[in-house]
Scaffold this motif. Sequence first.
Motif, PDB file in Angstrom:
ATOM      1  N   CYS A  28       1.017  -1.343  -0.399  1.00  0.00           N
ATOM      2  CA  CYS A  28      -0.205   0.024  -0.088  1.00  0.00           C
ATOM      3  C   CYS A  28       1.197   1.552  -0.208  1.00  0.00           C
ATOM      4  O   CYS A  28       1.946   1.139   0.201  1.00  0.00           O
ATOM      5  CB  CYS A  28      -0.964   0.045   1.378  1.00  0.00           C
ATOM      6  N   CYS A  29       0.315   2.744   0.003  1.00  0.00           N
ATOM      7  CA  CYS A  29       0.780   3.524  -0.706  1.00  0.00           C
ATOM      8  C   CYS A  29       1.645   4.253   0.987  1.00  0.00           C
ATOM      9  O   CYS A  29       0.554   4.094   1.389  1.00  0.00           O
ATOM     10  CB  CYS A  29       0.029   4.686  -1.358  1.00  0.00           C
ATOM     11  N   PRO A  30       2.709   4.379   0.868  1.00  0.00           N
ATOM     12  CA  PRO A  30       2.533   5.314   2.813  1.00  0.00           C
ATOM     13  C   PRO A  30       2.380   6.745   1.901  1.00  0.00           C
ATOM     14  O   PRO A  30       2.602   7.239   3.605  1.00  0.00           O
ATOM     15  CB  PRO A  30       4.914   4.917   2.433  1.00  0.00           C
ATOM     16  N   ASN A  31       2.191   7.865   1.670  1.00  0.00           N
ATOM     17  CA  ASN A  31       1.969   9.168   1.486  1.00  0.00           C
ATOM     18  C   ASN A  31       0.606   9.564   1.960  1.00  0.00           C
ATOM     19  O   ASN A  31       0.245   8.895   1.844  1.00  0.00           O
ATOM     20  CB  ASN A  31       2.570   9.496  -0.200  1.00  0.00           C
ATOM     21  N   PRO A  32       1.398   9.599   3.256  1.00  0.00           N
ATOM     22  CA  PRO A  32       0.481  10.759   3.890  1.00  0.00           C
ATOM     23  C   PRO A  32      -0.408  11.377   3.388  1.00  0.00           C
ATOM     24  O   PRO A  32      -1.603  11.673   3.930  1.00  0.00           O
ATOM     25  CB  PRO A  32       1.191  11.406   4.917  1.00  0.00           C
ATOM     26  N   ALA A  33       0.026  12.117   2.075  1.00  0.00           N
ATOM     27  CA  ALA A  33      -0.839  12.793   2.037  1.00  0.00           C
ATOM     28  C   ALA A  33      -1.399  12.400  -0.127  1.00  0.00           C
ATOM     29  O   ALA A  33      -2.501  13.554  -0.340  1.00  0.00           O
ATOM     30  CB  ALA A  33       0.067  14.376   0.803  1.00  0.00           C
ATOM     31  N   CYS A  34      -1.681  10.928   0.575  1.00  0.00           N
ATOM     32  CA  CYS A  34      -2.389  10.273  -0.844  1.00  0.00           C
ATOM     33  C   CYS A  34      -3.503   9.740  -0.434  1.00  0.00           C
ATOM     34  O   CYS A  34      -3.932   9.294   0.576  1.00  0.00           O
ATOM     35  CB  CYS A  34      -1.148   9.178  -1.487  1.00  0.00           C
ATOM     36  N   ALA A  35      -4.546   9.874  -1.890  1.00  0.00           N
ATOM     37  CA  ALA A  35      -5.771   9.281  -2.455  1.00  0.00           C
ATOM     38  C   ALA A  35      -5.612   8.320  -1.459  1.00  0.00           C
ATOM     39  O   ALA A  35      -7.054   7.204  -0.697  1.00  0.00           O
ATOM     40  CB  ALA A  35      -7.019  10.188  -2.393  1.00  0.00           C
TER      41      ALA A  35
ATOM     42  N   LEU B  17       5.690   2.146  -7.502  1.00  0.00           N
ATOM     43  CA  LEU B  17       4.867   3.893  -7.761  1.00  0.00           C
ATOM     44  C   LEU B  17       3.434   3.936  -7.915  1.00  0.00           C
ATOM     45  O   LEU B  17       3.129   2.938  -8.041  1.00  0.00           O
ATOM     46  CB  LEU B  17       5.463   3.927  -9.411  1.00  0.00           C
ATOM     47  N   CYS B  18       3.397   4.694  -7.138  1.00  0.00           N
ATOM     48  CA  CYS B  18       2.042   4.747  -6.246  1.00  0.00           C
ATOM     49  C   CYS B  18       1.643   5.880  -8.187  1.00  0.00           C
ATOM     50  O   CYS B  18       2.146   6.692  -7.837  1.00  0.00           O
ATOM     51  CB  CYS B  18       1.901   5.734  -4.923  1.00  0.00           C
ATOM     52  N   VAL B  19       0.529   5.088  -8.364  1.00  0.00           N
ATOM     53  CA  VAL B  19       0.664   6.391  -9.452  1.00  0.00           C
ATOM     54  C   VAL B  19      -0.811   6.735  -9.706  1.00  0.00           C
ATOM     55  O   VAL B  19      -1.494   7.955 -10.300  1.00  0.00           O
ATOM     56  CB  VAL B  19      -0.884   5.246 -11.039  1.00  0.00           C
ATOM     57  N   ALA B  20      -1.528   6.845  -8.244  1.00  0.00           N
ATOM     58  CA  ALA B  20      -2.040   8.587  -7.664  1.00  0.00           C
ATOM     59  C   ALA B  20      -1.738   9.135  -7.656  1.00  0.00           C
ATOM     60  O   ALA B  20      -1.902  10.783  -7.214  1.00  0.00           O
ATOM     61  CB  ALA B  20      -2.972   7.312  -6.096  1.00  0.00           C
ATOM     62  N   CYS B  21      -0.790   9.498  -6.864  1.00  0.00           N
ATOM     63  CA  CYS B  21       0.319  10.448  -5.662  1.00  0.00           C
ATOM     64  C   CYS B  21       1.004  10.355  -6.630  1.00  0.00           C
ATOM     65  O   CYS B  21       2.897  12.082  -6.439  1.00  0.00           O
ATOM     66  CB  CYS B  21      -0.167  10.432  -4.181  1.00  0.00           C
ATOM     67  N   HIS B  22       1.979   9.904  -7.659  1.00  0.00           N
ATOM     68  CA  HIS B  22       3.202   9.778  -8.417  1.00  0.00           C
ATOM     69  C   HIS B  22       4.282   9.379  -7.664  1.00  0.00           C
ATOM     70  O   HIS B  22       5.651   9.953  -8.278  1.00  0.00           O
ATOM     71  CB  HIS B  22       3.283  11.315  -9.096  1.00  0.00           C
TER      72      HIS B  22
HETATM   73 ZN   LIG Z   1       0.083   7.097  -2.949  1.00  0.00          ZN
END
Ligand SMILES: [Zn+2]
Length: 393
Positions: free
Chosen positions: A16-23, A48-53
């Motif tokens: 899963c994407c760890p970026n706190p700002a990612c939806a 690579l997360c394609v939602a938050c790049h």
């Molecule tokens: Zn993300």
Amino acid sequence: MPTRGRRRQVDTSTHCCPNPACADRGWVGWGNLRANGHPHGGSWRQLLCVACHRSFLETLSTLFHGKRASVELIVRVIACLAEGLGLRGTARVCEVDPNTVLQWLVEAAEPLRAFSPHVLHDVRVRQVQLDEVFALLSAVKEGEVSEAEAIERLERAPQWVWVAMDPESKLLLAIDVGSRTLAMAQRVVHQVVQVLAPDRAPLFLTDGFREYLTALLTHYGHWVRPPRRQAPGPAPKPRWMPLPHLLYAQVVKTVRRRRLVAVTHRVVFGTLEAVNQVLAPFGWQSNTAFVERINLTIRQHVAAVGRRVSTLCKGEDGMRQQLAVFHCYDNFCLPHARVRQPLPQPEPTHGGGSAKQWRPCTPAMAAGLTDRVWSLKEVLLFRVPPWPQYRGR
Ligand SMILES: [Zn+2]
């Protein structure tokens, strides 16, 4: 599936994407991750997360993140600890500094403590056995302290290992360290209740420790308004009573000179008939044996419990970390002979030996939580999502 170059497919469904700002942050299996190859020719993939790049390494938040040492070495060190070798013993076998071993143990325990509750939930079992294991037994054996003195010392000291196990699948539902008090009994029963499916209560079996009764009654009780005895006067106050389907029995062992002399049974909640019905395929006899068995397994696999250990891991914390490793290792990686399953057809082996008759089975497989034996490396590489997942978006 990348669009350019050689066709290849990498399974990113457990990340899963760890970026706190990612939806899409923290959600598993949403298809927002793409494998990006190995940066700088390293051994780990970049995702690579394609939602938050934004991109991150597949080892993020695991023990292996940012480690120079080889994966095989780290896995071997943790395996030695899980098999019950002490910190110094592990350091000698793997030719690593003891402080490094301790560091890795601490780092491994953190995600593993999250791994257990992530996979152990809605477990359906018919019986739960609760027991406290004496952590200082070795001192008694070596005659350093008398048994009475040890018990007196241990009643206060946080040296008891509490275990909750399903005797059928051998699944360890909860494992904890603490003193022998009501607060600890409550904590362990609470952990067990979290793991079990909420719609029913299994049969609980414990030793004669009376605080279990309170702890079980707390978790499996409800308010009952007693019927009026006479028409005038105030209505009787409601009382907290055990749920009608709650089954609880105590197995009291009398041990003299470290030998089991007698076993007595006492049904506390429910009827003897109902308890016997659950126990029918196993019998009371085998049940006391199960308790002995867990004690032995834990002593063999957790160095801090089994014998005198180096000063490095004497504290309660070190023991907790070793127990966290043992909890996952025993449930997911170690096949148990008692729960092995017969193969539909015997498989011939490559050598001249007799054909394979059995399929190795771990407690987690026997309990229906997974369909394969996990390797320790897989468990250590598993990235636990920050919250429970549900199906569908
Ligand atoms: Zn993300």
